[in-house]
Design a protein around this motif. Sequence first.
Motif, PDB file in Angstrom:
ATOM      1  N   MET A 175      57.313  10.229  54.324  1.00  0.00           N
ATOM      2  CA  MET A 175      57.948   9.453  53.251  1.00  0.00           C
ATOM      3  C   MET A 175      58.608  10.417  52.265  1.00  0.00           C
ATOM      4  O   MET A 175      58.035  11.434  51.901  1.00  0.00           O
ATOM      5  N   ASN A 176      59.835  10.117  51.848  1.00  0.00           N
ATOM      6  CA  ASN A 176      60.561  10.966  50.910  1.00  0.00           C
ATOM      7  C   ASN A 176      59.912  10.923  49.532  1.00  0.00           C
ATOM      8  O   ASN A 176      59.483   9.869  49.057  1.00  0.00           O
ATOM      9  N   ARG A 177      59.877  12.094  48.894  1.00  0.00           N
ATOM     10  CA  ARG A 177      59.182  12.234  47.612  1.00  0.00           C
ATOM     11  C   ARG A 177      60.183  12.075  46.465  1.00  0.00           C
ATOM     12  O   ARG A 177      61.260  12.681  46.462  1.00  0.00           O
ATOM     13  N   TYR A 178      59.808  11.274  45.475  1.00  0.00           N
ATOM     14  CA  TYR A 178      60.641  10.986  44.310  1.00  0.00           C
ATOM     15  C   TYR A 178      59.834  11.282  43.059  1.00  0.00           C
ATOM     16  O   TYR A 178      58.742  10.750  42.864  1.00  0.00           O
ATOM     17  N   VAL A 179      60.361  12.169  42.201  1.00  0.00           N
ATOM     18  CA  VAL A 179      59.707  12.507  40.942  1.00  0.00           C
ATOM     19  C   VAL A 179      60.557  11.970  39.791  1.00  0.00           C
ATOM     20  O   VAL A 179      61.753  12.241  39.708  1.00  0.00           O
ATOM     21  N   ALA A 180      59.907  11.191  38.915  1.00  0.00           N
ATOM     22  CA  ALA A 180      60.577  10.610  37.750  1.00  0.00           C
ATOM     23  C   ALA A 180      60.073  11.283  36.490  1.00  0.00           C
ATOM     24  O   ALA A 180      58.861  11.386  36.267  1.00  0.00           O
ATOM     25  N   LEU A 181      61.016  11.766  35.669  1.00  0.00           N
ATOM     26  CA  LEU A 181      60.693  12.438  34.418  1.00  0.00           C
ATOM     27  C   LEU A 181      61.409  11.729  33.279  1.00  0.00           C
ATOM     28  O   LEU A 181      62.406  11.035  33.495  1.00  0.00           O
ATOM     29  N   GLY A 182      60.911  11.946  32.062  1.00  0.00           N
ATOM     30  CA  GLY A 182      61.634  11.393  30.925  1.00  0.00           C
ATOM     31  C   GLY A 182      60.735  10.817  29.858  1.00  0.00           C
ATOM     32  O   GLY A 182      59.518  11.013  29.848  1.00  0.00           O
ATOM     33  N   SER A 183      61.367  10.086  28.960  1.00  0.00           N
ATOM     34  CA  SER A 183      60.704   9.559  27.765  1.00  0.00           C
ATOM     35  C   SER A 183      60.415   8.069  27.930  1.00  0.00           C
ATOM     36  O   SER A 183      60.413   7.527  29.034  1.00  0.00           O
ATOM     37  N   SER A 184      60.200   7.389  26.805  1.00  0.00           N
ATOM     38  CA  SER A 184      59.803   5.977  26.838  1.00  0.00           C
ATOM     39  C   SER A 184      60.857   5.076  27.457  1.00  0.00           C
ATOM     40  O   SER A 184      60.527   4.015  28.003  1.00  0.00           O
ATOM     41  N   MET A 185      62.134   5.462  27.379  1.00  0.00           N
ATOM     42  CA  MET A 185      63.176   4.625  27.957  1.00  0.00           C
ATOM     43  C   MET A 185      63.062   4.563  29.477  1.00  0.00           C
ATOM     44  O   MET A 185      63.598   3.664  30.113  1.00  0.00           O
ATOM     45  N   ALA A 186      62.352   5.514  30.061  1.00  0.00           N
ATOM     46  CA  ALA A 186      62.037   5.463  31.483  1.00  0.00           C
ATOM     47  C   ALA A 186      60.620   4.978  31.722  1.00  0.00           C
ATOM     48  O   ALA A 186      60.342   4.301  32.716  1.00  0.00           O
ATOM     49  N   ALA A 187      59.693   5.308  30.805  1.00  0.00           N
ATOM     50  CA  ALA A 187      58.292   4.946  30.994  1.00  0.00           C
ATOM     51  C   ALA A 187      58.063   3.440  30.907  1.00  0.00           C
ATOM     52  O   ALA A 187      57.250   2.883  31.646  1.00  0.00           O
ATOM     53  N   GLY A 188      58.755   2.774  29.953  1.00  0.00           N
ATOM     54  CA  GLY A 188      58.622   1.325  29.843  1.00  0.00           C
ATOM     55  C   GLY A 188      57.415   0.845  29.062  1.00  0.00           C
ATOM     56  O   GLY A 188      56.717  -0.065  29.521  1.00  0.00           O
ATOM     57  N   PRO A 189      57.133   1.399  27.870  1.00  0.00           N
ATOM     58  CA  PRO A 189      55.950   0.962  27.123  1.00  0.00           C
ATOM     59  C   PRO A 189      55.978  -0.535  26.828  1.00  0.00           C
ATOM     60  O   PRO A 189      56.999  -1.085  26.434  1.00  0.00           O
ATOM     61  N   GLY A 190      54.817  -1.170  27.061  1.00  0.00           N
ATOM     62  CA  GLY A 190      54.665  -2.588  26.765  1.00  0.00           C
ATOM     63  C   GLY A 190      55.024  -3.515  27.907  1.00  0.00           C
ATOM     64  O   GLY A 190      54.732  -4.715  27.832  1.00  0.00           O
ATOM     65  N   ILE A 191      55.651  -2.997  28.957  1.00  0.00           N
ATOM     66  CA  ILE A 191      55.975  -3.834  30.111  1.00  0.00           C
ATOM     67  C   ILE A 191      54.743  -3.873  31.013  1.00  0.00           C
ATOM     68  O   ILE A 191      54.310  -2.849  31.529  1.00  0.00           O
ATOM     69  N   ARG A 192      54.176  -5.029  31.177  1.00  0.00           N
ATOM     70  CA  ARG A 192      52.963  -5.172  31.963  1.00  0.00           C
ATOM     71  C   ARG A 192      53.269  -5.236  33.446  1.00  0.00           C
ATOM     72  O   ARG A 192      54.323  -5.736  33.837  1.00  0.00           O
ATOM     73  N   PRO A 193      52.351  -4.726  34.310  1.00  0.00           N
ATOM     74  CA  PRO A 193      51.094  -4.054  33.980  1.00  0.00           C
ATOM     75  C   PRO A 193      51.324  -2.563  33.754  1.00  0.00           C
ATOM     76  O   PRO A 193      52.370  -2.022  34.123  1.00  0.00           O
ATOM     77  N   ARG A 194      50.323  -1.902  33.168  1.00  0.00           N
ATOM     78  CA  ARG A 194      50.385  -0.462  33.008  1.00  0.00           C
ATOM     79  C   ARG A 194      50.239   0.215  34.363  1.00  0.00           C
ATOM     80  O   ARG A 194      49.588  -0.308  35.275  1.00  0.00           O
ATOM     81  N   ALA A 195      50.848   1.378  34.503  1.00  0.00           N
ATOM     82  CA  ALA A 195      50.732   2.139  35.747  1.00  0.00           C
ATOM     83  C   ALA A 195      49.300   2.655  35.897  1.00  0.00           C
ATOM     84  O   ALA A 195      48.702   3.146  34.935  1.00  0.00           O
ATOM     85  N   ASP A 196      48.774   2.545  37.097  1.00  0.00           N
ATOM     86  CA  ASP A 196      47.406   3.007  37.364  1.00  0.00           C
ATOM     87  C   ASP A 196      47.274   4.498  37.043  1.00  0.00           C
ATOM     88  O   ASP A 196      48.098   5.312  37.473  1.00  0.00           O
ATOM     89  N   GLY A 197      46.230   4.836  36.304  1.00  0.00           N
ATOM     90  CA  GLY A 197      45.928   6.234  36.031  1.00  0.00           C
ATOM     91  C   GLY A 197      46.791   6.894  34.980  1.00  0.00           C
ATOM     92  O   GLY A 197      46.600   8.077  34.689  1.00  0.00           O
ATOM     93  N   ALA A 198      47.728   6.159  34.399  1.00  0.00           N
ATOM     94  CA  ALA A 198      48.616   6.772  33.397  1.00  0.00           C
ATOM     95  C   ALA A 198      47.877   6.954  32.076  1.00  0.00           C
ATOM     96  O   ALA A 198      47.103   6.077  31.665  1.00  0.00           O
TER      97      ALA A 198
END
Length: 263
Positions: A1-24
């Motif tokens: 499976m191809n590996r994808y790494v996502a970096l960045g701030s809240s505009m990528a993280a999505g604070p408040g959008i349910r559900p929270r990412a596991d282990g974050a």
Amino acid sequence: MNRYVALGSSMAAGPGIRPRADGAPWRAGRSARNYPHLVAEQGKLELVDVTFSGATTAHVLADRQYGAPPQIDALDGSETLVTVTIGGNDVGYIPLLMAASLPAALRRLPLLGARIGELLDGDARDLALANVFDSLCAVGSALREHAPRARVFFVDYAPASGRCPQTVLPPAGQPAPPLSESEADLGRHVATTLERLTAEAAAATGCEVMHAGSASRDHHAWSPTPWTAKPTRSGVPLPCRPAPLHPNGAGMRAVAELIAAQL
């Protein structure tokens, strides 16, 4: 499976959008329905999401954030896709809009008022914008070096109006209460300048940039069908709701669809 790494701030993280990412980490505000998760789901990619609310270019490159290592440490050279949404906190883009949305009584508090005044100072924002291009180039160069096999995308911050699926402010001349006209204009200036500098940094470092069309023009935070959350009356984020002036679920889906199409 191809590996994808996502970096960045809240505009990528999505604070408040349910559900929270596991282990974050709780402070990361990382959603399991942010655009990195949706892109990975659509493309059947192995996702490593290290987006973190409040991140700056320094947090991508070298600085720890609440104990989390620099985001670039997530790269191991095997990636086929890297996305990064960064630079807005360097120039105080969303912070200035959130400061402008605070009630007048809060703005008069001694310590808070001084910080708000600095965020809404146009000269201070221009100085930050003058410095961010080199920082964005440093990010692009480092990502190209650490992920030589990957397509590296700078995913734009939400510009002021009309080009990105995360449009925040309505077009000039339209009201955006509780922001004053001058505060909204300052936000538009910072946003459009940051958008241009991000594209120039991507080009200068051999990266790509996600250019959206005009699909979001009618979906700013004050529109009937927003893709970005409107400021709350108190200026304080509400529990289990998208963070004010950040993408909501519809905005994240739009970003993911545009990235998938560009891939």
